[in-house]
Design a protein around this motif. Structure first.
Motif, short mmCIF file in Angstrom:
data_model
loop_
_atom_site.label_atom_id
_atom_site.label_comp_id
_atom_site.label_asym_id
_atom_site.label_seq_id
_atom_site.Cartn_x
_atom_site.Cartn_y
_atom_site.Cartn_z
N PRO A 19 1.08 -1.37 -0.39
CA PRO A 19 0.05 0.19 -0.31
C PRO A 19 0.65 1.51 -0.07
N CYS A 37 -7.10 3.77 10.68
CA CYS A 37 -7.41 1.88 10.65
C CYS A 37 -6.77 0.81 9.64
N GLN A 38 -5.63 0.98 8.38
CA GLN A 38 -5.86 0.40 7.47
C GLN A 38 -7.14 -0.12 6.83
N GLN A 39 -7.90 0.13 6.40
CA GLN A 39 -9.03 -0.45 5.56
C GLN A 39 -9.59 0.59 5.08
N GLY A 40 -9.07 2.07 4.83
CA GLY A 40 -10.65 2.77 4.05
C GLY A 40 -11.18 3.55 5.14
N GLY A 41 -11.32 3.03 6.03
CA GLY A 41 -12.83 3.90 6.96
C GLY A 41 -12.30 5.11 7.71
N CYS A 42 -11.19 5.38 8.02
CA CYS A 42 -11.01 6.58 9.01
C CYS A 42 -10.84 7.94 8.26
N THR A 46 -4.94 10.05 4.20
CA THR A 46 -5.39 10.52 3.09
C THR A 46 -4.49 10.92 2.52
N ARG A 55 -6.76 7.32 -0.63
CA ARG A 55 -6.83 6.14 1.30
C ARG A 55 -5.50 6.08 0.36
N LEU A 58 -5.43 1.91 1.05
CA LEU A 58 -5.92 1.16 -0.16
C LEU A 58 -5.57 1.05 -1.34
N GLY A 128 -15.81 10.97 4.70
CA GLY A 128 -14.84 9.60 5.12
C GLY A 128 -13.98 10.60 6.26
N HIS A 129 -13.77 10.66 6.67
CA HIS A 129 -12.82 11.36 7.86
C HIS A 129 -13.85 11.29 9.08
N VAL A 130 -12.69 10.85 9.94
CA VAL A 130 -13.28 10.63 11.55
C VAL A 130 -11.85 11.26 12.78
N ARG A 132 -11.17 11.12 16.29
CA ARG A 132 -12.16 10.41 17.62
C ARG A 132 -11.89 11.77 18.97
N PRO B 41 -6.72 -3.94 1.87
CA PRO B 41 -7.63 -4.06 3.17
C PRO B 41 -6.92 -5.14 2.96
N ASP B 98 -17.85 7.25 0.85
CA ASP B 98 -17.46 8.41 1.00
C ASP B 98 -16.96 8.73 -0.44
N HIS B 182 -18.09 4.13 8.82
CA HIS B 182 -18.04 3.34 8.18
C HIS B 182 -19.29 4.09 7.06
#
Lengths: 174, 266
Positions: A19, A37-42, A46, A55, A58, A128-130, A132, B41, B98, B182
């Motif tokens: 990656p 997260c290494q799966q495109g979710g956080c 970017t 990402r 990804l 798509g950006h978290v 916390r 992933p 997204d 997600h």
């Protein structure tokens, strides 16, 4: 394989399926894209590929062979921040900072693509950006201010030269 | 650096459709890497240790062509490129994840997506089922064009080239979303009506790939009754986003909504 990162061309040694995130961080030492997260979710990894937010976790590096990559290190310098960086600074849009580089890259692309000050369109761009720390309100304020041109583009934020040694940022253009 | 991605897998990088078809062959032992939003992933986490990877990034296979009322979409077309198409496909695509994911995820990947470990995949499958789309693919036995329903039931060892459909007279979309880090849809329901009045309804987010809802289609004139009937046509997935119990109770509502939308579009 070759990548041009922040204007500097690099010959890439990593395996083709690695990656892009790990190529940037481990092979090139450019650490603003964060390993979340290494799966495109956080969204924390970017970066821009040819100016568009993607990402890094990804993208197999071979899929972007020859591309122009921009990371946070390529946006502004410590002496001359980009408008979106200045806006984040002025609006206290960073708390722990982990999501910040991803947020800034997505927001930068939003502004470059002519994004406006409207809350809804900014939320869509940053969906798509978290964060916390849940610092979303200040982040939205910052992007809106930058979109409205309400920030100086060259605001100085470090101590004056001589007061403190300059910070060396790995991956910044030479 | 994760070790899972340093498998030394053989990487094939075709630069045209013909090269991609030749490299795929009968598909045996080949892992297709399109946009990468699923496969990368899976490799990172060590769930997938491919031997040969067919990377389609430079193979072309993308683009949307319109010929009269027929639309043909290349397998490597991004989900983002679909968002301006008519409902249900455009709306369905606009509600996938997204902005960054939509720009990277592909139509072919969405149609081939296996069921997710923690959340559903393949939202667009429901739109293509509602549109009675045709999938052109290659693999053992050569090129084949199948109704998407047939393709979804038997898609192992196939490489999608494109998917095509007739523009519907009306389309509708509804989903069960959930505020979550997600932005997945727990259930996606699409419906379309053809010029001759045929109504097709389909749902994604169920166990396995998306399915048609024939019992609901038979009662399409009565949205509430159709919603109640739809439950018998699906097996509900139970995952981190929603329980099967919750999905079963939500499907009638979504079916009622899409069929009401279709009636209002008349």
């Amino acid at each position: 394989m070759k990548l041009t990162v922040n204007g500097v061309e690099h010959e890439i040694e990593s395996a083709p399926l690695t990656p892009l995130l790990y190529v940037l961080r481990e092979e090139l030492g450019i650490t603003s894209p964060k390993v979340g997260c290494q799966q495109g979710g956080c969204g924390s990894c970017t970066i821009l590929v040819s100016g568009e937010p993607r990402r890094a976790c990804l993208l197999a590096v071979a899929a972007v062979d020859g591309s122009e990559i921009t990371t946070l290190e390529g946006l502004g310098t410590a002496e001359a921040l980009s408008p979106i960086q200045t806006a984040f600074h002025q609006h206290y849009a960073a708390q722990c900072g982990f999501c910040t580089s991803g947020m800034v890259m997505a927001a930068h692309a939003y502004l470059e693509n002519g994004g406006g000050t409207g809350r809804e369109s900014i939320q869509e761009a940053l969906a798509g950006h978290v964060c916390r720390c849940t610092g979303y309100v200040k982040i939205l304020d910052a992007v809106s201010a930058a979109a409205g041109g309400e920030v100086a583009s060259n605001q100085r934020w470090l101590p004056q030269p001589g007061e403190e040694a300059p910070v060396e940022v790995p991956g910044a253009p030479a | 650096m994760p070790t899972a991605v340093e498998t030394g897998a053989e990487v094939l990088l075709p630069t045209s459709e013909d090269e991609a078809v030749a490299a795929f062959g009968d598909g045996a032992g080949v892992t297709v890497l399109a946009g990468g939003t699923i496969v990368v992933p899976e490799m990172t986490y060590g769930y997938l240790k491919p031997q040969r990877v067919l990377m389609l990034a430079q193979a072309g296979l993308d683009g949307i062509a319109r010929d009269g009322s027929r639309t043909t979409i290349g397998a490597m077309t991004s989900v983002a490129d679909l968002t301006d198409l008519p409902s249900p496909l455009g709306l369905c695509a606009a509600n996938v994840a997204d902005l960054e994911i939509r720009a990277q995820a592909t139509v072919g990947g969405n149609l081939c997506a296996p069921q997710g470990r923690d959340a559903p995949r393949g939202d667009l499958q429901s739109a293509f089922l509602a549109l009675d789309a045709q999938v052109r693919s290659v693999g053992a036995g050569g090129e084949r064009t199948d109704p998407v329903e047939t393709f979804l039931a038997d898609r192992a060892g196939r490489l999608i080239l494109d998917v095509s459909f007739e523009e519907p007279a009306a389309g509708a979309f509804a989903r069960l979303d959930r505020p979550h880090t997600h932005d997945y849809s727990a259930l996606t329901v699409c419906a379309a009506r053809t010029a001759d009045g045929t109504v097709r309804v389909a749902v994604a987010g169920v166990e396995g790939p998306a399915v048609r809802l024939p019992s609901a289609e038979a009662k399409a004139d009565d949205p509430a009754a159709a919603g109640a009937a739809a439950v018998s046509d699906a097996t509900f997935a139970d995952d981190a986003l929603a329980s099967a119990w919750y999905r079963e109770r939500t499907l009638p509502v979504l079916v009622r909504r899409v069929l009401t939308q279709l009636q209002e579009a008349a």
